[in-house]
Design a protein around this motif. Sequence first.
Motif, PDB file in Angstrom:
ATOM      1  N   GLY A   1     -70.952  45.795  82.185  1.00 42.35           N
ATOM      2  CA  GLY A   1     -71.915  44.745  81.893  1.00 42.35           C
ATOM      3  C   GLY A   1     -71.562  43.425  82.535  1.00 42.35           C
ATOM      4  N   LEU A   2     -72.470  42.491  82.370  1.00 41.25           N
ATOM      5  CA  LEU A   2     -72.279  41.108  82.803  1.00 41.25           C
ATOM      6  C   LEU A   2     -72.410  40.212  81.590  1.00 41.25           C
ATOM      7  CD1 LEU A   2     -71.942  39.095  85.182  1.00 41.25           C
ATOM      8  CD2 LEU A   2     -74.446  38.921  85.215  1.00 41.25           C
ATOM      9  N   ILE A   3     -71.440  39.324  81.399  1.00 41.50           N
ATOM     10  CA  ILE A   3     -71.389  38.437  80.243  1.00 41.50           C
ATOM     11  C   ILE A   3     -71.579  36.999  80.691  1.00 41.50           C
ATOM     12  CG2 ILE A   3     -69.938  37.539  78.370  1.00 41.50           C
ATOM     13  CD1 ILE A   3     -68.535  40.209  78.286  1.00 41.50           C
ATOM     14  N   VAL A   4     -72.375  36.259  79.933  1.00 40.71           N
ATOM     15  CA  VAL A   4     -72.507  34.817  80.096  1.00 40.71           C
ATOM     16  C   VAL A   4     -72.166  34.164  78.760  1.00 40.71           C
ATOM     17  CG1 VAL A   4     -74.043  32.892  80.631  1.00 40.71           C
ATOM     18  CG2 VAL A   4     -74.309  35.070  81.848  1.00 40.71           C
ATOM     19  N   ASP A   5     -71.162  33.301  78.755  1.00 38.26           N
ATOM     20  CA  ASP A   5     -70.715  32.607  77.546  1.00 38.26           C
ATOM     21  C   ASP A   5     -70.930  31.104  77.673  1.00 38.26           C
ATOM     22  OD1 ASP A   5     -69.906  34.900  76.305  1.00 38.26           O
ATOM     23  OD2 ASP A   5     -67.803  34.313  76.065  1.00 38.26           O
ATOM     24  N   TYR A   6     -71.138  30.472  76.523  1.00 37.62           N
ATOM     25  CA  TYR A   6     -71.188  29.010  76.419  1.00 37.62           C
ATOM     26  C   TYR A   6     -70.309  28.633  75.234  1.00 37.62           C
ATOM     27  CZ  TYR A   6     -73.067  24.294  75.708  1.00 37.62           C
ATOM     28  OH  TYR A   6     -73.212  22.941  75.549  1.00 37.62           O
ATOM     29  N   ASP A   7     -69.321  27.744  75.448  1.00 41.19           N
ATOM     30  CA  ASP A   7     -68.336  27.484  74.400  1.00 41.19           C
ATOM     31  C   ASP A   7     -67.941  26.010  74.371  1.00 41.19           C
ATOM     32  OD1 ASP A   7     -66.430  27.652  72.454  1.00 41.19           O
ATOM     33  OD2 ASP A   7     -65.133  29.069  73.498  1.00 41.19           O
ATOM     34  N   THR A   8     -68.318  25.323  73.288  1.00 37.69           N
ATOM     35  CA  THR A   8     -67.889  23.936  73.080  1.00 37.69           C
ATOM     36  C   THR A   8     -67.169  23.787  71.738  1.00 37.69           C
ATOM     37  OG1 THR A   8     -70.031  23.301  72.091  1.00 37.69           O
ATOM     38  CG2 THR A   8     -69.785  23.032  74.475  1.00 37.69           C
ATOM     39  N   ARG A   9     -66.666  24.896  71.172  1.00 38.65           N
ATOM     40  CA  ARG A   9     -65.959  24.834  69.893  1.00 38.65           C
ATOM     41  C   ARG A   9     -64.682  24.011  70.009  1.00 38.65           C
ATOM     42  NH1 ARG A   9     -65.257  31.153  69.008  1.00 38.65           N
ATOM     43  NH2 ARG A   9     -64.865  30.905  71.262  1.00 38.65           N
ATOM     44  N   ASP A  10     -64.316  23.325  68.914  1.00 38.83           N
ATOM     45  CA  ASP A  10     -63.080  22.565  68.922  1.00 38.83           C
ATOM     46  C   ASP A  10     -61.862  23.459  68.791  1.00 38.83           C
ATOM     47  OD1 ASP A  10     -63.947  23.089  66.259  1.00 38.83           O
ATOM     48  OD2 ASP A  10     -62.539  21.587  65.502  1.00 38.83           O
ATOM     49  N   ASN A  11     -62.010  24.677  68.263  1.00 34.93           N
ATOM     50  CA  ASN A  11     -60.923  25.640  68.269  1.00 34.93           C
ATOM     51  C   ASN A  11     -61.496  27.048  68.160  1.00 34.93           C
ATOM     52  OD1 ASN A  11     -60.392  26.899  65.389  1.00 34.93           O
ATOM     53  ND2 ASN A  11     -60.850  24.730  65.041  1.00 34.93           N
ATOM     54  N   LEU A  12     -60.677  28.024  68.522  1.00 34.97           N
ATOM     55  CA  LEU A  12     -61.132  29.408  68.628  1.00 34.97           C
ATOM     56  C   LEU A  12     -61.323  30.074  67.277  1.00 34.97           C
ATOM     57  CD1 LEU A  12     -61.564  31.683  70.838  1.00 34.97           C
ATOM     58  CD2 LEU A  12     -59.189  32.326  70.403  1.00 34.97           C
ATOM     59  N   PHE A  13     -60.587  29.627  66.245  1.00 34.49           N
ATOM     60  CA  PHE A  13     -60.493  30.395  65.010  1.00 34.49           C
ATOM     61  C   PHE A  13     -61.435  29.932  63.900  1.00 34.49           C
ATOM     62  CE2 PHE A  13     -56.316  30.476  67.084  1.00 34.49           C
ATOM     63  CZ  PHE A  13     -56.188  31.837  67.307  1.00 34.49           C
ATOM     64  N   PHE A  14     -61.450  28.639  63.625  1.00 41.18           N
ATOM     65  CA  PHE A  14     -62.201  28.118  62.482  1.00 41.18           C
ATOM     66  C   PHE A  14     -62.803  26.779  62.868  1.00 41.18           C
ATOM     67  CE2 PHE A  14     -62.248  26.771  57.828  1.00 41.18           C
ATOM     68  CZ  PHE A  14     -63.225  27.697  57.477  1.00 41.18           C
ATOM     69  N   PRO A  15     -63.868  26.778  63.664  1.00 35.23           N
ATOM     70  CA  PRO A  15     -64.402  25.532  64.238  1.00 35.23           C
ATOM     71  C   PRO A  15     -64.943  24.578  63.182  1.00 35.23           C
ATOM     72  CG  PRO A  15     -65.224  27.469  65.422  1.00 35.23           C
ATOM     73  CD  PRO A  15     -64.577  27.968  64.165  1.00 35.23           C
TER      74      PRO A  15
END
Length: 377
Positions: free
Chosen positions: A205-219
């Motif tokens: 597959g092909l993945i497109v992500d958008y990520d502006t979280r302040d942290n990976l675990f518990f934003p």
Amino acid sequence: MTFAALWLGFSAIQAQAQSTLSSEESGALDLGNSLAHHAALPVPTVITEPAVGYGLGLALLFFSSPESAAKNANVDASASANASDAAPKASAPPNITGIGGFATGTHSYGYGLMHFHTWDDDRIRYFGAVGKVGLHLNYYDASNHSHAYQLDGLALSQRVLFRLGDSPWYVGPSYTYFDARTRFGPVLPNSLQGISSEQRVGKAGLIVDYDTRDNLFFPNYGTYGEVEASLARGALGSSSSFSMLTAKGYKWLPLAPAWVLGMRLDTGFSGGDIPFFAQPYVTLRGVSQAKFQDRNQITTELELRWNVTPRWSVLGFGGAGKAYGRLHDFGEAQTAFGVGTGFRYLIAKKLGLAVGVDVAHGPGQNAFYVQVGSAWR
């Protein structure tokens, strides 16, 4: 496989914690410094998923800081001194290696290995996992009657994403392989007549992500979105040909200094000769995994969090979803729902890593879940 769990024995360890495990906040238990220096986090797991029954598991999670962490820390410290009112810049997530396994009272089991890694100041993200499962599950037909079956197999998942310039967008390929064997009781459901007991899923597959979280675990703030389009073909190792399109979006919105609203939308669509166990399904706390499963699914959920103290938070959540397309059309499909409450303790402040418990009510059942971080993956 998800190693979502609460680190049990927390109180006893807190009493014996050395200074390296404490923060500057009145000696509160904090494993951030220890984990950042390649320490292992033992994660005993209480399995409470209704689909596979009650059981126990154990995982070891190893954390390490990206090579750019020290450089970014100095840059962020300088920036914060000159712009105290600016929103803090999200740092690169830690590298994580995990190994673990579980077993339940229904004789279901699983074990596996996973690794998450970033390079070049979080410009490249890699995730890989391999595992073996033997699960005793239920298949629900058009009349919502359950049929017990066993699903055994070896699974492999790989993905690598590349950041587009300095933006929060990532793009990259993915590959999933599952060599599965299914075994029903003496009576095969009418809707599954003629299926092979041995099936392989091999899809790219092909993945497109958008990520502006302040942290990976518990934003506490930010947005995470992902769209993945994939094809399964014989050349990729699949015994059948089908296509899938999945999309999910999570938004964390600060409402006040101590309140955070989380919003979730999750969808999945499939076409072609897709194996029944590989179809999209509704995932909600309080809802048995894969009970609401069909060619397509759509799920939405809200979560309101109150940060009672800098370390402790409580939350309430509720959501609904539908699976439709093969057994029912959208209007006829049963609506799945789940509501509940929970708590978290911020056990590693530098990583944003929190642990806790969620208790939920769904269609005809109650369930509780031990969690590491957010329930949304």
